[in-house]
Design a protein around this motif. Structure first.
Motif, short mmCIF file in Angstrom:
data_model
loop_
_atom_site.label_atom_id
_atom_site.label_comp_id
_atom_site.label_asym_id
_atom_site.label_seq_id
_atom_site.Cartn_x
_atom_site.Cartn_y
_atom_site.Cartn_z
N GLY A 1 0.82 -1.20 0.00
CA GLY A 1 0.00 0.00 0.00
C GLY A 1 0.86 1.26 0.00
N PHE A 2 0.22 2.36 0.19
CA PHE A 2 0.88 3.67 0.11
C PHE A 2 1.99 3.80 1.17
N ILE A 3 1.63 3.85 2.42
CA ILE A 3 2.64 4.05 3.46
C ILE A 3 3.51 2.80 3.60
N ASP B 1 0.69 -9.06 2.30
CA ASP B 1 -0.35 -8.18 1.77
C ASP B 1 -1.33 -9.03 0.95
N ALA B 2 -2.61 -8.70 1.05
CA ALA B 2 -3.64 -9.43 0.29
C ALA B 2 -3.77 -8.90 -1.13
N THR C 1 -5.34 -6.07 -2.24
CA THR C 1 -6.68 -5.56 -2.56
C THR C 1 -6.51 -4.49 -3.64
N ASP D 1 -4.15 -12.91 3.53
CA ASP D 1 -5.24 -12.04 3.97
C ASP D 1 -5.35 -12.13 5.49
N ILE D 2 -5.27 -11.00 6.16
CA ILE D 2 -5.29 -11.04 7.63
C ILE D 2 -6.65 -11.45 8.19
N LEU E 1 0.31 -2.43 9.14
CA LEU E 1 -0.30 -1.32 8.39
C LEU E 1 -1.50 -1.74 7.56
N SER F 1 -8.64 1.56 4.28
CA SER F 1 -8.18 2.87 4.76
C SER F 1 -8.92 4.07 4.18
N SER G 1 -2.05 3.25 13.59
CA SER G 1 -3.44 3.72 13.57
C SER G 1 -3.49 5.17 13.09
N TYR H 1 -14.80 4.05 9.17
CA TYR H 1 -13.35 3.82 9.12
C TYR H 1 -12.71 4.08 10.48
N LYS I 1 -10.87 1.52 13.18
CA LYS I 1 -9.48 1.69 13.65
C LYS I 1 -9.45 1.82 15.17
N ASN J 1 -1.00 11.42 5.75
CA ASN J 1 0.26 11.38 5.03
C ASN J 1 -0.01 11.65 3.56
N1 LIG Z 1 -2.73 7.37 4.51
C1 LIG Z 1 -2.84 8.13 5.59
O1 LIG Z 1 -2.78 9.37 5.50
C2 LIG Z 1 -2.97 7.49 6.96
C3 LIG Z 1 -3.08 8.33 8.08
C4 LIG Z 1 -3.15 7.73 9.35
C5 LIG Z 1 -3.11 6.36 9.48
N2 LIG Z 1 -3.01 5.57 8.37
C6 LIG Z 1 -2.97 4.11 8.56
O2 LIG Z 1 -1.78 3.63 7.96
C7 LIG Z 1 -1.98 2.34 7.41
C8 LIG Z 1 -1.61 2.34 5.93
O3 LIG Z 1 -2.40 3.31 5.25
P1 LIG Z 1 -2.26 3.50 3.67
O4 LIG Z 1 -2.80 4.84 3.34
O5 LIG Z 1 -0.89 3.13 3.22
O6 LIG Z 1 -3.33 2.41 3.15
P2 LIG Z 1 -3.52 1.75 1.72
O7 LIG Z 1 -4.98 1.58 1.55
O8 LIG Z 1 -2.75 2.51 0.67
O9 LIG Z 1 -2.82 0.33 1.86
C9 LIG Z 1 -3.40 -0.71 2.61
C10 LIG Z 1 -2.71 -2.01 2.22
O10 LIG Z 1 -3.29 -3.05 3.03
C11 LIG Z 1 -3.58 -4.16 2.20
N3 LIG Z 1 -4.72 -4.88 2.77
C12 LIG Z 1 -6.01 -4.44 2.87
N4 LIG Z 1 -6.79 -5.38 3.43
C13 LIG Z 1 -5.96 -6.44 3.70
C14 LIG Z 1 -6.17 -7.71 4.28
N5 LIG Z 1 -7.40 -8.11 4.67
N6 LIG Z 1 -5.12 -8.54 4.45
C15 LIG Z 1 -3.88 -8.16 4.04
N7 LIG Z 1 -3.63 -6.97 3.45
C16 LIG Z 1 -4.66 -6.12 3.29
C17 LIG Z 1 -3.90 -3.57 0.84
O11 LIG Z 1 -3.72 -4.52 -0.22
C18 LIG Z 1 -2.90 -2.41 0.76
O12 LIG Z 1 -1.67 -2.82 0.21
C19 LIG Z 1 -3.46 2.00 7.66
O13 LIG Z 1 -3.54 1.18 8.80
C20 LIG Z 1 -4.11 3.34 7.90
O14 LIG Z 1 -5.24 3.22 8.75
C21 LIG Z 1 -2.95 6.10 7.11
#
Ligand SMILES: NC(=O)c1ccc[n+]([C@@H]2O[C@H](COP(=O)([O-])OP(=O)(O)OC[C@H]3O[C@@H](n4cnc5c(N)ncnc54)[C@H](O)[C@@H]3O)[C@@H](O)[C@H]2O)c1
Length: 197
Positions: A13-15, A36-37, A39, A62-63, A84, A88, A132, A158, A162, A188
């Motif tokens: 995913g992103f972060i 990672d699943a 998605t 998949d978690i 992570l 999201s 989180s 959401y 969390k 972020n």
């Molecule tokens: N992006 C932000 O600004 C932000 C801010 C605060 C907190 N967060 C937290 O940081 C974390 C990462 O955020 P992000 O923006 O990178 O999210 P994202 O949606 O870009 O990435 C999520 C990743 O999780 C994987 N995923 C989803 N469901 C899954 C499952 N059941 N089993 C395994 N993998 C699974 C997806 O394939 C993806 O690669 C999250 O927990 C989010 O709540 C994000």
């Protein structure tokens, strides 16, 4: 020789992709397992440059499926987890809240159980880091700030999911002594950001 194994969930995913890259490059003696699943939000293109690294491995799992987690934990026996993986995107949580409960609550509990089972006899040096969001604290007005003492006040499916995940992490720390920490960062922005966000 590989000294330690770190399991990073949501690494496509992103972060997560930035976290995986940082650890793979900065800690060559650590084995980094990206679980990672894949998605709609996961994209391995984010990690093409990292794939050839000898200390990097990807596992599609998949978690929400405990047996898949059991297999990965038995295979790699991680010393640390950075969690992570999540649903999201706030707008999606409004149209489909159940998916958020499944991944962010049940999936987090499954992961906590997997770590607890593996570490219960030898928790020394282990760490479960749950990522989180500050959205668990609700909304700020024009000014002000949240602290770790701010009352939880989630406002969307959401952030409610969390918040529930956070409570389970704390519960596992207090009930089972799981060596867990969590952080609640604000939004972020940057490269590999999913366009919808
Ligand atoms: N992006 C932000 O600004 C932000 C801010 C605060 C907190 N967060 C937290 O940081 C974390 C990462 O955020 P992000 O923006 O990178 O999210 P994202 O949606 O870009 O990435 C999520 C990743 O999780 C994987 N995923 C989803 N469901 C899954 C499952 N059941 N089993 C395994 N993998 C699974 C997806 O394939 C993806 O690669 C999250 O927990 C989010 O709540 C994000």
């Amino acid at each position: 020789m590989t000294k330690s194994t770190l399991l990073i969930t949501g690494g496509a995913g992103f972060i997560g992709s930035h976290v995986v890259r940082l650890f793979v490059n900065k800690y060559p003696a650590y084995r980094i397992v990206n679980l990672d699943a894949l998605t709609y939000a996961g994209n391995l293109e984010n990690l093409r440059d990292v794939e050839p690294a000898p200390n990097y491995v990807f596992e599609r799992a998949d978690i929400t499926h405990p047996e898949q987690l059991r297999e990965v934990f038995e295979k790699y026996r991680p010393d640390g987890v950075i969690h992570l993986a999540a649903e999201s995107h706030v707008d999606r949580s409004i149209s489909n809240p159940v998916a958020f409960v499944e991944t962010n609550v049940l999936g987090t509990v499954n992961l906590l159980n997997a770590a607890r089972n593996l570490w219960k006899d030898n928790p020394g040096g282990k760490r479960f880091y749950h990522v989180s969001t500050d959205e668990v604290y609700g909304s700020l007005g024009e000014e002000g700030y949240f602290t770790e003492e701010t009352r939880y006040d989630p406002r969307s499916p959401y952030s409610a999911s969390k918040a529930a995940g956070d409570h389970f992490v704390r519960a596992y720390f207090h009930t089972y002594g799981l060596p867990a920490v969590l952080s609640n960062c604000s939004n972020n922005y940057g490269p590999n950001h999913f366009p919808e966000n």
